[in-house]
Design an enzyme around this catalytic site. Sequence first.
Site, PDB file in Angstrom:
ATOM      1  CB  SER A 132      30.041  99.869 -43.090  1.00 56.22           C
ATOM      2  OG  SER A 132      30.795  98.869 -43.737  1.00 56.22           O
TER       3      SER A 132
ATOM      4  CG  ASN B  81      34.070  90.442 -57.981  1.00 56.87           C
ATOM      5  OD1 ASN B  81      33.094  91.144 -57.693  1.00 56.87           O
ATOM      6  ND2 ASN B  81      35.183  90.937 -58.459  1.00 56.87           N
TER       7      ASN B  81
ATOM      8  CD  GLU C 274      21.305  96.939 -54.604  1.00 62.12           C
ATOM      9  OE1 GLU C 274      22.104  97.758 -55.041  1.00 62.12           O
ATOM     10  OE2 GLU C 274      21.546  95.735 -54.399  1.00 62.12           O
TER      11      GLU C 274
ATOM     12  N   GLY D 127      23.261  95.233 -40.557  1.00 66.40           N
ATOM     13  CA  GLY D 127      23.674  94.134 -39.681  1.00 66.40           C
ATOM     14  C   GLY D 127      23.395  92.787 -40.314  1.00 66.40           C
ATOM     15  CE1 TYR D 128      20.664  92.999 -44.135  1.00 60.01           C
ATOM     16  CE2 TYR D 128      21.833  92.862 -46.217  1.00 60.01           C
ATOM     17  CZ  TYR D 128      20.722  93.237 -45.502  1.00 60.01           C
ATOM     18  OH  TYR D 128      19.679  93.831 -46.143  1.00 60.01           O
ATOM     19  CB  SER D 129      28.672  90.097 -42.468  1.00 59.39           C
ATOM     20  OG  SER D 129      28.432  90.453 -43.794  1.00 59.39           O
TER      21      SER D 129
HETATM   22  C1  LIG Z   1      34.722  97.197 -46.764  1.00 63.37           C
HETATM   23  C2  LIG Z   1      33.651  96.260 -46.376  1.00 63.37           C
HETATM   24  C3  LIG Z   1      32.494  96.741 -45.806  1.00 63.37           C
HETATM   25  C4  LIG Z   1      31.487  95.865 -45.389  1.00 63.37           C
HETATM   26  N1  LIG Z   1      30.370  96.371 -44.798  1.00 63.37           N
HETATM   27  C5  LIG Z   1      29.417  95.507 -44.328  1.00 63.37           C
HETATM   28  C6  LIG Z   1      28.283  95.984 -43.627  1.00 63.37           C
HETATM   29  O1  LIG Z   1      28.127  97.191 -43.444  1.00 63.37           O
HETATM   30  N2  LIG Z   1      27.401  95.110 -43.128  1.00 63.37           N
HETATM   31  C7  LIG Z   1      27.539  93.759 -43.342  1.00 63.37           C
HETATM   32  O2  LIG Z   1      26.690  93.004 -42.898  1.00 63.37           O
HETATM   33  N3  LIG Z   1      28.608  93.261 -43.995  1.00 63.37           N
HETATM   34  C8  LIG Z   1      29.554  94.099 -44.502  1.00 63.37           C
HETATM   35  N4  LIG Z   1      30.643  93.615 -45.154  1.00 63.37           N
HETATM   36  C9  LIG Z   1      30.813  92.174 -45.233  1.00 63.37           C
HETATM   37  C10 LIG Z   1      30.565  91.583 -46.607  1.00 63.37           C
HETATM   38  O3  LIG Z   1      29.205  91.507 -46.888  1.00 63.37           O
HETATM   39  C11 LIG Z   1      31.246  90.211 -46.614  1.00 63.37           C
HETATM   40  O4  LIG Z   1      32.620  90.445 -46.537  1.00 63.37           O
HETATM   41  C12 LIG Z   1      30.949  89.404 -47.826  1.00 63.37           C
HETATM   42  O5  LIG Z   1      29.609  89.026 -47.892  1.00 63.37           O
HETATM   43  C13 LIG Z   1      31.827  88.140 -47.891  1.00 63.37           C
HETATM   44  O6  LIG Z   1      31.817  87.451 -46.690  1.00 63.37           O
HETATM   45  P1  LIG Z   1      33.186  87.037 -45.965  1.00 63.37           P
HETATM   46  O7  LIG Z   1      34.040  88.237 -45.887  1.00 63.37           O
HETATM   47  O8  LIG Z   1      32.813  86.356 -44.719  1.00 63.37           O
HETATM   48  O9  LIG Z   1      33.891  86.031 -46.946  1.00 63.37           O
HETATM   49  P2  LIG Z   1      33.558  84.466 -47.136  1.00 63.37           P
HETATM   50  O10 LIG Z   1      32.115  84.304 -47.413  1.00 63.37           O
HETATM   51  O11 LIG Z   1      34.166  83.680 -46.059  1.00 63.37           O
HETATM   52  O12 LIG Z   1      34.328  84.205 -48.488  1.00 63.37           O
HETATM   53  C14 LIG Z   1      35.742  83.979 -48.562  1.00 63.37           C
HETATM   54  C15 LIG Z   1      36.082  83.617 -49.998  1.00 63.37           C
HETATM   55  O13 LIG Z   1      35.363  82.407 -50.368  1.00 63.37           O
HETATM   56  C16 LIG Z   1      34.589  82.630 -51.500  1.00 63.37           C
HETATM   57  N5  LIG Z   1      33.327  81.910 -51.468  1.00 63.37           N
HETATM   58  C17 LIG Z   1      32.430  81.827 -50.454  1.00 63.37           C
HETATM   59  N6  LIG Z   1      31.353  81.132 -50.840  1.00 63.37           N
HETATM   60  C18 LIG Z   1      31.546  80.784 -52.126  1.00 63.37           C
HETATM   61  C19 LIG Z   1      30.792  80.069 -53.095  1.00 63.37           C
HETATM   62  N7  LIG Z   1      29.568  79.579 -52.809  1.00 63.37           N
HETATM   63  N8  LIG Z   1      31.318  79.906 -54.314  1.00 63.37           N
HETATM   64  C20 LIG Z   1      32.539  80.386 -54.612  1.00 63.37           C
HETATM   65  N9  LIG Z   1      33.289  81.068 -53.756  1.00 63.37           N
HETATM   66  C21 LIG Z   1      32.804  81.261 -52.514  1.00 63.37           C
HETATM   67  C22 LIG Z   1      34.315  84.120 -51.482  1.00 63.37           C
HETATM   68  O14 LIG Z   1      33.954  84.575 -52.771  1.00 63.37           O
HETATM   69  C23 LIG Z   1      35.630  84.685 -51.004  1.00 63.37           C
HETATM   70  O15 LIG Z   1      36.525  84.772 -52.063  1.00 63.37           O
HETATM   71  C24 LIG Z   1      31.659  94.475 -45.575  1.00 63.37           C
HETATM   72  C25 LIG Z   1      32.814  93.998 -46.171  1.00 63.37           C
HETATM   73  C26 LIG Z   1      33.808  94.868 -46.577  1.00 63.37           C
HETATM   74  C27 LIG Z   1      35.037  94.320 -47.205  1.00 63.37           C
END
Ligand SMILES: Cc1cc2nc3c(=O)[nH]c(=O)nc-3n(C[C@H](O)[C@H](O)[C@H](O)COP(=O)(O)OP(=O)(O)OC[C@H]3O[C@@H](n4cnc5c(N)ncnc54)[C@H](O)[C@@H]3O)c2cc1C
Lengths: 392, 377
Positions: free
Chosen positions: A166, A375, A250, A132-134
């Site tokens: 997830s 990435n 990790e 439960g992070y995002s």
């Molecule tokens: C299949 C899948 C499973 C997942 N499972 C889990 C889970 O079980 N629990 C959980 O907590 N989360 C989960 N996640 C969430 C995941 O951790 C987030 O999607 C991820 O951290 C990115 O956050 P966001 O999707 O809000 O994108 P955003 O942070 O909004 O990013 C959008 C775009 O902006 C770019 N960006 C953002 N900040 C910067 C920066 N400082 N510099 C350059 N570029 C930047 C990003 O790289 C990306 O390209 C899952 C995601 C996926 C796709």
Amino acid sequence: MDFSFTEEEEAFRKEVCDWIKKETPKRWLELDPLLWEETDESWAISREFQKKLGQKGWLAPDYPKQYGGLEMSHIKRLILAEELSYNKAPVGIETEIAVNWVGPDLLLFGSEEQKQKYALGVAKGDLVITLGYSEPNAGSDLASLQTTAVEEDDEYVINGNKIWTSYAHYADYCWLAARTDPNAPRKYDGISMFVVDMKTPGITIHPLINLMNRHSFNEVFFDNVRIPKENLVGKKNNGWYELMIALDSERSGVGYAALFYRILEELVEYAKERKCNKDPIIRQKLAEMAVEIEVSRMMCYRLAWMYSKNLHPNYEASMSLVFLSEMMRRVAQVGMDIAGPYGELEWDSKWAPLRGKIERLCLNCLSIGVGGGTNEIQRNIIAQRGLGLPRK
Amino acid sequence: MDIGLSEEQEILKASARDFLARECPKKLVKELDESDKGYSPELWRKMAELGWMGLVFPEEYDGGGGTFLDLVVLFEEMGYNILPGPFFSTIVLGGLPILKAGSEEQKKKFLSGIATGELILTMALTEPTASYDASAIAVKASPRNSDYSLNGTKLFVADANIADYLLCVARTKETANPQEGITIFVVDAKTPGIKCTLLKTLARDKQNEVVFDNVNVAKENIVGGLDQGWPVTQDTLEKAAVAKCAEMLGGAQAALDMAVNYAKERIQFNRPIGTFQAVQHYCANMVTDVDGARYITYKAAWELSEGLPATKSVAMAKAWVGDAYQRVTILGHQIFGAIGFTMDHDMHLYYRRAKAGAIAFGNSNFHREIVAQELGL
Ligand SMILES: Cc1cc2nc3c(=O)[nH]c(=O)nc-3n(C[C@H](O)[C@H](O)[C@H](O)COP(=O)(O)OP(=O)(O)OC[C@H]3O[C@@H](n4cnc5c(N)ncnc54)[C@H](O)[C@@H]3O)c2cc1C
Ligand SMILES: Cc1cc2nc3c(=O)[nH]c(=O)nc-3n(C[C@H](O)[C@H](O)[C@H](O)COP(=O)(O)OP(=O)(O)OC[C@H]3O[C@@H](n4cnc5c(N)ncnc54)[C@H](O)[C@@H]3O)c2cc1C
């Protein structure tokens, strides 16, 4: 320098490989699911398998023995991870999450009771713990999370919502990051970590359908969810720092490249079937993938080797992940290049090659390189932590 | 599994880095690049005194008894600092084939001569087709009395302009299988009938056209057996490919280090350019290429050093590292902006060598085709 494995390690590899072949149900191999593609049926098979793995101590082999592990050497762990990937064992990302993300925190910062209950449960394959992070407004910028946990008597009351959680719909517990001090001067301060029983009243799970048209992640709402105080892990308001330390310990990802060895082999066979194996362009592309997969494997080996020498990787895991995720997109495209229109077919068509794996890879690859830290964030880590480039 | 260097190799690496930084500053590199000879006899002598020339030869030939891996460590540092000159040609293209296939007499003469720094050797292999396939070997060696007579043109022969001896890979028999009927001759470069013309190249390395016009060479100068030259040549090519990878790896590391240091120092918009994410991500890509190149090179080098079958690993390494080095130096140039586009700057020394290194001993396409064969395609 020595790239070979010892006789004992080779024997271990064989033992693992034989065991996986024996224990993997035929039905699983028919389903051959990729990440984020689980169904209730495949989930049940993989839970079953993981319990068996847990009994052998192979689910969390690096954990201390009293918490269900074997304190296995890093090189043997690499072998185990490679064989599980290569042989397509029913081990999904839920294991990765619980064993490699949650477990290390618990082992480092949990109380004895918490370790006994949760870490051991994870290592035995008895517990599913979701991450439960995002949150809707806290993705890459995780530290700006807004879910709150307020101390009331001997309880914490949780309010807020998590997203992309997830397997929350299968989970026994949620490993939750919540804000315990909204007035802290920096957003990194005032975050704490909790273990939350998913059966607690006030939790609602809303399914989200992923790009593979499956239910793998969710939105999870916490509405006055009351949990006992002892479910706080580590020190109150110190959660962020504990997360960062655990991240360093990790140990995930060392087996990933082996999966691509398998996929490459399947693509080579398929190219022969399609009679395009003499096409010089296809030959070049498959060879290029073989080279990249080898580079990726060496990056994985380097990680395992560093752990084995206590060399504490800092940017190396990020590098390995970035490389692998971008390679996956290219592998998917090479699959398409070989298959042509057949590559577009979904798995249930009688015309679909490799059980529709090419179509699925093309979708699946978009998640790798986002989930678990994008990435871009990984490249920031490589540049800033690895190369010491300044932030300001 | 231990994919790091041994303690002795770490020492060799550190001392080579110190020595080259001191004895071969970029000013000298540029002078040598611009000269016709392309090497410094004084530096050559010092390297011989350090035991570098004989590093991988057995002690009985005045060598140090080192392994191929030790040599790879040295090449990495030579790539890092940049060392112009015929070390690569002499050791890898001249010494190693003689060590592998030469007669006792040849080993005594040539390996000892190399180890003491007296002899410079190279291999005359490629021809105007510029191919590394056996079928490309057309320079003819015809029996004449009890000797042989060489005729034809070799092209892109490194360091032939300064070499004392050339290992000429020649055709002695026309057969259906082009790999048969090839023989290696060690030829005195001063033999009448040899005409050597220096070519001006992008990397300013000293490649030459070498024309053989009725060049007489004695039977005793055959290295390995008559008609048995191709396996030796192939073995040499594999080692050369990996040694070149090591050199390129070192060069890529240097280009990365230079660019990262510059990014930390160069101020624009009141801040170091290394704070800009575009530059940071370039650097991240560069280090990924460098690290990727490192272990794929080491793996191939280790296999060769252990005498294991290495065809696939060698081809994988060469296919990857040549491209990686080019990507790294291109980004290196980008980060330096206009200053990098000057002769005074050092980055172009690396960029030029990346271009040449990627082509030497087969480019990426060539090696990917070998990988394809190894995959069973
Ligand atoms: C299949 C899948 C499973 C997942 N499972 C889990 C889970 O079980 N629990 C959980 O907590 N989360 C989960 N996640 C969430 C995941 O951790 C987030 O999607 C991820 O951290 C990115 O956050 P966001 O999707 O809000 O994108 P955003 O942070 O909004 O990013 C959008 C775009 O902006 C770019 N960006 C953002 N900040 C910067 C920066 N400082 N510099 C350059 N570029 C930047 C990003 O790289 C990306 O390209 C899952 C995601 C996926 C796709
Ligand atoms: C062949 C040639 C001819 C030229 N002719 C002329 C001429 O006739 N007259 C003239 O006035 N100038 C001329 N220039 C100079 C040219 O305009 C500059 O080179 C250019 O503006 C870049 O400046 P710089 O070289 O100082 O690099 P820098 O500005 O120092 O840049 C170095 C690196 O940092 C990056 N960087 C800098 N700022 C940022 C940022 N905000 N975000 C992300 N990245 C950043 C750059 O993109 C570059 O990769 C010439 C240059 C060349 C190569």
